[in-house]
Motif scaffolding. Structure first.
Motif, short mmCIF file in Angstrom:
data_model
loop_
_atom_site.label_atom_id
_atom_site.label_comp_id
_atom_site.label_asym_id
_atom_site.label_seq_id
_atom_site.Cartn_x
_atom_site.Cartn_y
_atom_site.Cartn_z
N ASP A 272 0.64 -1.03 0.48
CA ASP A 272 0.29 -0.36 -0.07
C ASP A 272 0.83 0.89 0.24
O ASP A 272 0.43 2.30 0.71
CB ASP A 272 -0.94 0.26 1.09
N GLY A 273 2.45 1.06 0.13
CA GLY A 273 2.83 2.13 -0.52
C GLY A 273 3.87 2.37 0.71
O GLY A 273 4.29 3.53 1.29
N GLY A 274 3.42 1.90 2.39
CA GLY A 274 3.90 2.23 2.89
C GLY A 274 5.34 1.53 3.55
O GLY A 274 5.73 0.25 3.24
N VAL A 275 6.16 1.35 4.30
CA VAL A 275 7.13 0.17 4.62
C VAL A 275 6.46 -0.64 6.35
O VAL A 275 6.31 0.00 6.79
CB VAL A 275 7.93 0.80 5.39
N ALA B 228 4.68 5.88 -4.54
CA ALA B 228 5.18 6.12 -3.26
C ALA B 228 6.22 7.95 -3.55
O ALA B 228 6.11 8.75 -3.19
CB ALA B 228 5.30 5.86 -2.09
N GLY B 229 7.02 6.80 -4.43
CA GLY B 229 8.01 8.10 -4.72
C GLY B 229 7.95 9.36 -5.56
O GLY B 229 8.11 10.25 -5.38
N ALA B 230 7.31 8.75 -5.94
CA ALA B 230 6.63 9.69 -7.36
C ALA B 230 5.78 11.27 -6.62
O ALA B 230 5.74 12.82 -6.82
CB ALA B 230 5.82 9.53 -8.47
N ILE C 7 13.04 6.29 -9.64
CA ILE C 7 11.83 6.65 -9.10
C ILE C 7 11.47 5.61 -7.91
O ILE C 7 11.14 5.73 -6.80
CB ILE C 7 10.45 7.12 -9.89
N SER C 8 11.41 4.25 -7.81
CA SER C 8 10.57 3.13 -7.31
C SER C 8 11.63 3.31 -5.87
O SER C 8 11.27 2.83 -5.40
CB SER C 8 11.16 1.84 -7.72
N VAL D 209 10.90 3.88 -2.11
CA VAL D 209 11.10 2.56 -0.91
C VAL D 209 12.35 4.12 0.05
O VAL D 209 11.46 3.68 1.44
CB VAL D 209 12.23 2.14 -1.39
N ALA D 210 12.54 4.40 -0.34
CA ALA D 210 13.92 5.59 0.75
C ALA D 210 12.97 6.68 1.26
O ALA D 210 13.26 6.88 2.33
CB ALA D 210 14.58 6.58 0.37
N LEU D 211 12.02 7.33 1.17
CA LEU D 211 10.87 8.50 1.08
C LEU D 211 9.78 7.68 1.79
O LEU D 211 9.89 8.14 2.29
CB LEU D 211 10.43 8.67 0.03
N ALA D 212 9.26 5.81 2.48
CA ALA D 212 8.57 5.89 2.77
C ALA D 212 8.32 6.05 3.97
O ALA D 212 8.86 6.20 4.83
CB ALA D 212 8.57 4.31 2.21
N MET D 213 6.71 5.78 4.18
CA MET D 213 6.47 6.21 5.90
C MET D 213 6.02 4.51 5.78
O MET D 213 5.50 3.69 5.85
CB MET D 213 5.35 7.13 6.13
N VAL D 214 5.99 4.80 7.91
CA VAL D 214 5.29 2.89 7.76
C VAL D 214 4.11 3.28 7.83
O VAL D 214 3.43 4.20 7.86
CB VAL D 214 5.97 3.04 9.10
N ARG D 215 3.49 2.30 7.34
CA ARG D 215 1.84 2.21 7.44
C ARG D 215 0.97 0.76 8.35
O ARG D 215 1.64 0.12 7.55
CB ARG D 215 1.16 2.31 5.75
#
Length: 710
Positions: free
Chosen positions: A232-235, A258-260, A487-488, A492-498
């Motif tokens: 879902d775009g989180g980590v 998520a990156g975009a 971009i992918s 990953v590097a900028l993702a938030m916990v979800r």
């Protein structure tokens, strides 16, 4: 003081990519690409790329404050049928026993031609559940080659005690085990069991990888915990992967979007991650990605993942011709045919070009056009070649081809078809756009997007090959993501916990809402989020009686504004006029509250003798990201202690009353750092109860922006 960095790693089928990002400014400091290690295992490749990244860029392990990786392993395991056999222990009693017995028996799921996710099933009456019965049941399942146990009982979401007893027993017998209630808290025993079975089938393989990867990262002396990308775009923490590996399915697709979002500050648009073989298309609305229930082998599950549509239209899509006409673009790509692109070779490799046709795979029609030269080289005609020839690809872009060789190749194809090179390329682009068009239209309609506000965003190595041409076809705005090929990995590097919890609740009370909110906060902290960073969004689906709580948070406290200064009022006016596609002179700032700027543009339209006024509303955050835009919307600024008076009468003004019911408007609230989406609420009672929970810590005179639309 040394720079703190975030590292993102994306393990693909062909390449493993890594990026290092400055934690303050979000600038990409370094990027790397190495072939994925299949023989020695994925973990080995991760270690290699981390060490290379740290050494070459003189980054100290202790300066890495966030590290995450996205993996296609779960997706590939399901695509290839490389999964464990699952044993299901179904439970229920009394009136429910018969249905429960039937609904916990899951059909074999065909994952690939003749590759199945198989499960064995046995049923124990909950009234007769004891250690002996459980142990005997588990031994029977193990005797039938089951490697993982799923415990699934009717109504276990209300009381999971029996499922937990079975799980504990299986673990004592050295087996992997999981329960239906751990994956989903929704009623619907069959779908809950099926989701748990898919999850369980992935555990042994993912457990092995998780352990190896975790050890590998520890050996690099990086102190921060390794996080893994979710669908879902989180980590989530690697520990959660051991329990719920299903959440990593489709996570590669989620990372790009998520990156975009973080990087491109897009609020409403369609995102295209374009590779050599296929394109993944997803929707961004009000700055959020759109999510739906995923399917596995054609069967629905309770796994909520990014809504991605994948099509075989990409940079390497080959061209089909028959009877002197171009008839199709794709589905085969130059990669599958093992050929190089016509637009990336040197001119001398295309001496005396001659047209020939191939079938890339056995059984394919012999209609895929290639160009052969007198030097014995063969190159594929591609969509990339057509887009380059027609000038869609910007200079210096990753997908920019070599002009002279591409021109020579296409002139040969044009001559063969009795037309100019440009006419041939235009026909190819037209066919590609026609394949994409129905999917784009369907997404726009499904998510009720405003066509006048859509931006198409291109990512992936071939973004420039598809997006500019498509934007021209639809007459939409477009942009290519910065660092599009990576971009992918940036995602990953900028993702938030979800984390999220869904529950089946009929007419939820304020107590129900408070409970699910507290539970999801507890869950996200377990997943690695810092409590002070957590934001919770509550959605109510009245038609299906579902309450959903989605929590996002960061692993550490970080400055909200990514190192950038706040935007000025002139810049805000310009951003708003571009976002709404109107004259900047009509735009004014109505209020600035917390991180939010409320912008209004009154547009007067004349038709014959009549004038009609239309309020276009934009809410822009302090970094200049448009977080909300809508024509025909209304707004109010009020203090918390004016909720009962001003806010309720504002909502009432835009409520539509009929004999049967009252339809409240869609409402968003903006205050301090928070954007509260209340559009899922069906009644004024639901709306105010969530609002009370969310704003209970605000001071009475704290200001709030409300935006409403029908």
């Amino acid at each position: 003081m040394s720079k703190k960095v975030r590292i993102g790693i994306d393990v693909g089928g062909t390449f493993t990519d890594a990026v290092a990002i400055d934690n303050e400014t979000y600038d990409v400091i370094a990027k790397l690409k190495i072939p994925t290690t299949h023989e020695e295992g994925v973990a080995q490749g991760i270690v290699t790329i981390i060490q290379k990244l740290l050494t070459e860029n003189k980054i100290a392990p202790e300066d890495v404050m966030f590290i995450a990786h996205g993996t296609t392993q779960a997706t590939n395991a399901l695509l290839e049928g490389d999964v464990a056999k699952v044993g299901v222990i179904g439970m229920g009693t009394g009136m429910d026993a018969r249905t429960a017995k039937k609904e916990t028996a899951i059909e074999h799921i065909e994952l690939a031609p003749n590759k199945y996710l198989s499960s064995e099933h046995l049923f124990i009456d909950s009234a007769k559940l004891n250690n002996e019965a459980i142990e005997a049941g588990i031994r029977t399942l193990v005797g039938n080659d089951c490697q993982v146990v799923v415990a699934s009982e009717a109504y276990s979401v209300d009381d999971p005690e029996n499922e937990l007893t079975v799980i504990k027993k299986a673990q004592e017998m050295q087996l992997y085990a999981t329960g239906g209630h751990e994956i989903s808290q929704l009623y619907g025993l069959k779908m809950r069991t099926r989701t748990a079975v898919v999850n369980a089938s992935l555990i042994p393989k993912m457990m092995q990888t998780a352990n190896m990867t975790e050890d590998a990262v520890l050996n690099t002396n990086i102190q921060s915990n390794l996080m893994i990308m979710r669908c879902d775009g989180g980590v989530m923490s690697i520990n959660e992967v051991r329990q719920r590996p299903i959440l990593t399915m489709l996570s590669g697709l989620a990372a790009g979007v998520a990156g975009a979002l973080m990087y491109e500050k897009v609020s409403d648009g369609i995102f295209f991650e374009v590779g050599g073989t296929s394109v993944d298309i997803s929707v961004i609305k009000n700055g959020k990605v759109m999510i739906k229930y995923a399917q596995v082998g054609g069967h629905k599950t309770y796994l909520r993942s990014l809504d991605v549509r994948t099509l075989a239209v990409a940079g390497g899509s080959m061209i089909r011709a028959k009877g002197g006409k171009i008839i199709d673009v794709g589905p085969r790509s130059a990669h599958i045919a093992g050929l190089e692109y016509e637009c990336f070779t040197d001119k001398e490799n295309l001496a005396d070009p001659v047209i020939a046709f191939v079938s890339p795979r056995e059984g394919d029609p012999n209609e895929y056009a290639v160009v052969q030269s007198s030097t014995g080289n063969t190159y594929s005609y591609t969509l990339a070649g057509a887009a380059n020839l027609l000038g869609y690809v910007p200079a210096g872009d990753y997908a920019e081809g070599k002009r002279e060789s591409n021109q020579a190749a296409w002139e040969a194809l044009g001559a063969y078809l009795g037309m100019s090179a440009e006419a041939a390329a235009k026909e190819v682009v037209r066919l590609a756009m026609e394949k994409l068009e129905p999917v784009i239209d369907e997404l726009i309609d499904e998510y009720e997007m405003d066509r006048s506000f859509i931006t198409l965003v291109g990512g992936g190595g071939s973004g420039a090959i598809v997006v500019p041409a498509l934007a021209e076809h639809f007459n939409y705005k477009w942009k290519l993501a910065k660092n599009a090929p990576y971009i992918s990995t940036i995602g990953v590097a900028l993702a938030m916990v979800r984390e999220q919890i869904e529950r089946s609740v009929n007419n939820p009370t304020e107590q129900d809402i408070k409970k699910i909110r507290a539970d999801v906060i507890e869950k996200i902290i377990q997943s690695g989020a810092n409590e002070e960073t957590v934001e919770v969004n509550i959605e109510i689906d009245s038609q299906r009686n579902i309450v959903r709580a989605v929590a996002t948070g960061a692993t550490e406290l970080r400055q909200k504004n990514l190192g950038a200064a706040d935007v000025t009022e002139d810049e805000l006016r310009q951003i708003t006029s571009e976002a709404l596609g109107i004259d900047g002179n009509t735009v004014q700032r109505i209020a600035q509250i917390g991180r939010w700027n409320l912008m209004d543009a009154l547009v007067v339209k004349k038709k014959f003798l009549f004038k009609s006024k239309q309020n276009n509303v934009c809410v822009v955050d302090r970094e200049g990201v448009v977080r909300f835009k809508r024509s025909n919307a209304h707004y109010l600024t009020f203090k918390k202690n004016q909720t009962e008076s001003d806010f309720l009468s504002f909502v009432d003004d835009y409520t539509i009353y009929s004999d049967a019911n009252a339809t409240i408007p869609k409402v968003f609230l903006f205050y301090k750092e928070k954007m509260l989406d209340l559009t899922g609420m069906q009644t004024i009672e639901q709306l105010t109860s969530i609002m009370d929970v969310e704003t209970e810590n605000l001071e009475p005179d704290e200001e709030i922006i409300a935006v409403a639309y029908k």
